[in-house]
Design a protein around this motif. Sequence first.
Motif, PDB file in Angstrom:
ATOM      1  N   GLN A   1      -3.962  13.712   2.768  1.00 15.29           N
ATOM      2  CA  GLN A   1      -3.812  15.114   2.378  1.00 15.29           C
ATOM      3  C   GLN A   1      -3.357  16.021   3.513  1.00 15.29           C
ATOM      4  OE1 GLN A   1      -7.726  15.244   0.086  1.00 15.29           O
ATOM      5  NE2 GLN A   1      -6.354  16.352  -1.294  1.00 15.29           N
ATOM      6  N   GLU A   2      -3.697  15.685   4.748  1.00 14.16           N
ATOM      7  CA  GLU A   2      -3.288  16.512   5.891  1.00 14.16           C
ATOM      8  C   GLU A   2      -1.918  16.090   6.440  1.00 14.16           C
ATOM      9  OE1 GLU A   2      -5.184  19.157   6.706  1.00 14.16           O
ATOM     10  OE2 GLU A   2      -6.467  18.505   5.049  1.00 14.16           O
ATOM     11  N   LYS A   3      -1.358  15.012   5.884  1.00  9.19           N
ATOM     12  CA  LYS A   3      -0.038  14.486   6.278  1.00  9.19           C
ATOM     13  C   LYS A   3       0.009  14.025   7.735  1.00  9.19           C
ATOM     14  CE  LYS A   3       1.799  17.806   3.038  1.00  9.19           C
ATOM     15  NZ  LYS A   3       0.696  18.753   3.038  1.00  9.19           N
TER      16      LYS A   3
ATOM     17  N   VAL B   1       0.858  -1.185   0.000  1.00 10.29           N
ATOM     18  CA  VAL B   1       0.000   0.000   0.000  1.00 10.29           C
ATOM     19  C   VAL B   1       0.893   1.234   0.000  1.00 10.29           C
ATOM     20  CG1 VAL B   1      -1.715   1.318   1.298  1.00 10.29           C
ATOM     21  CG2 VAL B   1      -1.889  -1.170   1.209  1.00 10.29           C
ATOM     22  N   GLY B   2       0.597   2.182  -0.897  1.00 11.83           N
ATOM     23  CA  GLY B   2       1.326   3.441  -0.953  1.00 11.83           C
ATOM     24  C   GLY B   2       0.487   4.569  -0.375  1.00 11.83           C
ATOM     25  N   ILE B   3       1.142   5.529   0.252  1.00 13.48           N
ATOM     26  CA  ILE B   3       0.463   6.702   0.828  1.00 13.48           C
ATOM     27  C   ILE B   3       1.192   7.960   0.386  1.00 13.48           C
ATOM     28  CG2 ILE B   3      -0.147   7.932   2.947  1.00 13.48           C
ATOM     29  CD1 ILE B   3      -0.387   5.295   4.388  1.00 13.48           C
ATOM     30  N   SER B   4       0.415   8.947  -0.068  1.00 16.20           N
ATOM     31  CA  SER B   4       0.968  10.275  -0.365  1.00 16.20           C
ATOM     32  C   SER B   4      -0.086  11.320  -0.016  1.00 16.20           C
ATOM     33  CB  SER B   4       1.371  10.386  -1.837  1.00 16.20           C
ATOM     34  OG  SER B   4       0.271  10.764  -2.628  1.00 16.20           O
ATOM     35  N   PRO B   5       0.302  12.597  -0.045  1.00 13.82           N
ATOM     36  CA  PRO B   5      -0.665  13.663   0.250  1.00 13.82           C
ATOM     37  C   PRO B   5      -1.624  13.968  -0.912  1.00 13.82           C
ATOM     38  CG  PRO B   5       1.590  14.405   0.650  1.00 13.82           C
ATOM     39  CD  PRO B   5       1.668  13.113  -0.075  1.00 13.82           C
ATOM     40  N   ASP B   6      -1.481  13.280  -2.044  1.00 14.51           N
ATOM     41  CA  ASP B   6      -2.338  13.545  -3.195  1.00 14.51           C
ATOM     42  C   ASP B   6      -3.782  13.117  -2.922  1.00 14.51           C
ATOM     43  OD1 ASP B   6      -0.366  14.464  -5.264  1.00 14.51           O
ATOM     44  OD2 ASP B   6       0.517  12.531  -4.754  1.00 14.51           O
ATOM     45  N   SER B   7      -4.709  13.698  -3.678  1.00 19.55           N
ATOM     46  CA  SER B   7      -6.136  13.379  -3.535  1.00 19.55           C
ATOM     47  C   SER B   7      -6.450  12.004  -4.115  1.00 19.55           C
ATOM     48  CB  SER B   7      -6.975  14.429  -4.277  1.00 19.55           C
ATOM     49  OG  SER B   7      -6.777  14.282  -5.677  1.00 19.55           O
ATOM     50  N   GLN B   8      -7.613  11.483  -3.764  1.00 16.25           N
ATOM     51  CA  GLN B   8      -8.004  10.181  -4.325  1.00 16.25           C
ATOM     52  C   GLN B   8      -8.153  10.271  -5.846  1.00 16.25           C
ATOM     53  OE1 GLN B   8     -11.729  10.021  -1.993  1.00 16.25           O
ATOM     54  NE2 GLN B   8     -12.748   9.592  -3.923  1.00 16.25           N
ATOM     55  N   LYS B   9      -8.608  11.402  -6.367  1.00 19.34           N
ATOM     56  CA  LYS B   9      -8.719  11.565  -7.832  1.00 19.34           C
ATOM     57  C   LYS B   9      -7.342  11.488  -8.487  1.00 19.34           C
ATOM     58  CE  LYS B   9     -12.949  14.277  -8.249  1.00 19.34           C
ATOM     59  NZ  LYS B   9     -13.532  15.580  -8.584  1.00 19.34           N
ATOM     60  N   SER B  10      -6.366  12.127  -7.859  1.00 18.84           N
ATOM     61  CA  SER B  10      -4.999  12.092  -8.372  1.00 18.84           C
ATOM     62  C   SER B  10      -4.473  10.653  -8.353  1.00 18.84           C
ATOM     63  CB  SER B  10      -4.102  12.995  -7.529  1.00 18.84           C
ATOM     64  OG  SER B  10      -2.763  12.899  -7.956  1.00 18.84           O
ATOM     65  N   HIS B  11      -4.751   9.942  -7.259  1.00 22.09           N
ATOM     66  CA  HIS B  11      -4.335   8.535  -7.157  1.00 22.09           C
ATOM     67  C   HIS B  11      -4.970   7.700  -8.270  1.00 22.09           C
ATOM     68  CE1 HIS B  11      -2.114   9.128  -3.604  1.00 22.09           C
ATOM     69  NE2 HIS B  11      -3.014   8.808  -2.691  1.00 22.09           N
ATOM     70  N   LYS B  12      -6.237   7.925  -8.518  1.00 19.79           N
ATOM     71  CA  LYS B  12      -6.950   7.153  -9.553  1.00 19.79           C
ATOM     72  C   LYS B  12      -6.292   7.383 -10.922  1.00 19.79           C
ATOM     73  CE  LYS B  12     -11.661   5.707 -10.381  1.00 19.79           C
ATOM     74  NZ  LYS B  12     -11.520   4.403  -9.754  1.00 19.79           N
ATOM     75  N   ARG B  13      -5.990   8.650 -11.242  1.00 17.90           N
ATOM     76  CA  ARG B  13      -5.311   8.983 -12.507  1.00 17.90           C
ATOM     77  C   ARG B  13      -3.920   8.348 -12.567  1.00 17.90           C
ATOM     78  NH1 ARG B  13      -7.460  14.129 -11.601  1.00 17.90           N
ATOM     79  NH2 ARG B  13      -5.457  14.836 -10.808  1.00 17.90           N
ATOM     80  N   PHE B  14      -3.206   8.405 -11.461  1.00 18.71           N
ATOM     81  CA  PHE B  14      -1.858   7.840 -11.371  1.00 18.71           C
ATOM     82  C   PHE B  14      -1.910   6.331 -11.658  1.00 18.71           C
ATOM     83  CE2 PHE B  14       1.840   6.956  -8.197  1.00 18.71           C
ATOM     84  CZ  PHE B  14       2.796   7.068  -9.185  1.00 18.71           C
ATOM     85  N   ILE B  15      -2.842   5.645 -11.040  1.00 20.77           N
ATOM     86  CA  ILE B  15      -3.009   4.197 -11.237  1.00 20.77           C
ATOM     87  C   ILE B  15      -3.324   3.898 -12.703  1.00 20.77           C
ATOM     88  CG2 ILE B  15      -4.564   2.261 -10.733  1.00 20.77           C
ATOM     89  CD1 ILE B  15      -4.591   3.342  -7.791  1.00 20.77           C
ATOM     90  N   GLU B  16      -4.238   4.688 -13.273  1.00 16.74           N
ATOM     91  CA  GLU B  16      -4.619   4.478 -14.680  1.00 16.74           C
ATOM     92  C   GLU B  16      -3.464   4.803 -15.624  1.00 16.74           C
ATOM     93  OE1 GLU B  16      -8.142   6.891 -15.004  1.00 16.74           O
ATOM     94  OE2 GLU B  16      -9.341   5.438 -13.856  1.00 16.74           O
ATOM     95  N   ASN B  17      -2.805   5.941 -15.414  1.00 10.99           N
ATOM     96  CA  ASN B  17      -1.705   6.379 -16.287  1.00 10.99           C
ATOM     97  C   ASN B  17      -0.527   5.415 -16.282  1.00 10.99           C
ATOM     98  OD1 ASN B  17      -3.131   8.693 -16.859  1.00 10.99           O
ATOM     99  ND2 ASN B  17      -1.890  10.033 -15.556  1.00 10.99           N
TER     100      ASN B  17
END
Length: 163
Positions: A93-95, A66-82
């Motif tokens: 997001q609040e770190k 499992v990876g964690i970053s401050p990015d939004s879930q929408k950003s994560h979804k795009r990242f996974i797809e891309n």
Amino acid sequence: MLKQGDQAPHFALPNQDGIEVALNDLLGRVLVLYFYPKDNTSGCSLEAQDFTALLEEFDLNGASIVGISPDSQKSHKRFIENKQLQIMLLSDQEKVVASKYGAFGEKKLYGKTYEGIIRSTFIIGEDGKILETFYNVKAKGHAQKVLERLKELKGKSGEEKRS
């Protein structure tokens, strides 16, 4: 900073699909939890793609990733797809969670000091105890190093059970 034997700090964060995932949901098998700075950047993409490429081997060794970053879930979804990723990503997001794990703090770049995500990985046992920590890691080759350490740990626990 956390160390071997510490209890992994609890968390509950939304994944790329907006579903809240808690640490307790992931226990029962070994968890490789890694913190990274930003979706779709070169180093973070390399690290996520390496973990995805080794996913089957991690699975065969009883571990989820499992990876964690401050990015939004929408950003994560795009990242996974891309990047055709096959790992779950959680949004901090609040770190707050990154701070609990010592994966957020002072960094230096080109002589300037700033606060940011410290690329870090934790191998967490089935019981929620930290088996290994990796702080300030380089993305290249890191997933392979984590897999090798997981295999070493698995070998040790097998030896302990036999003795």
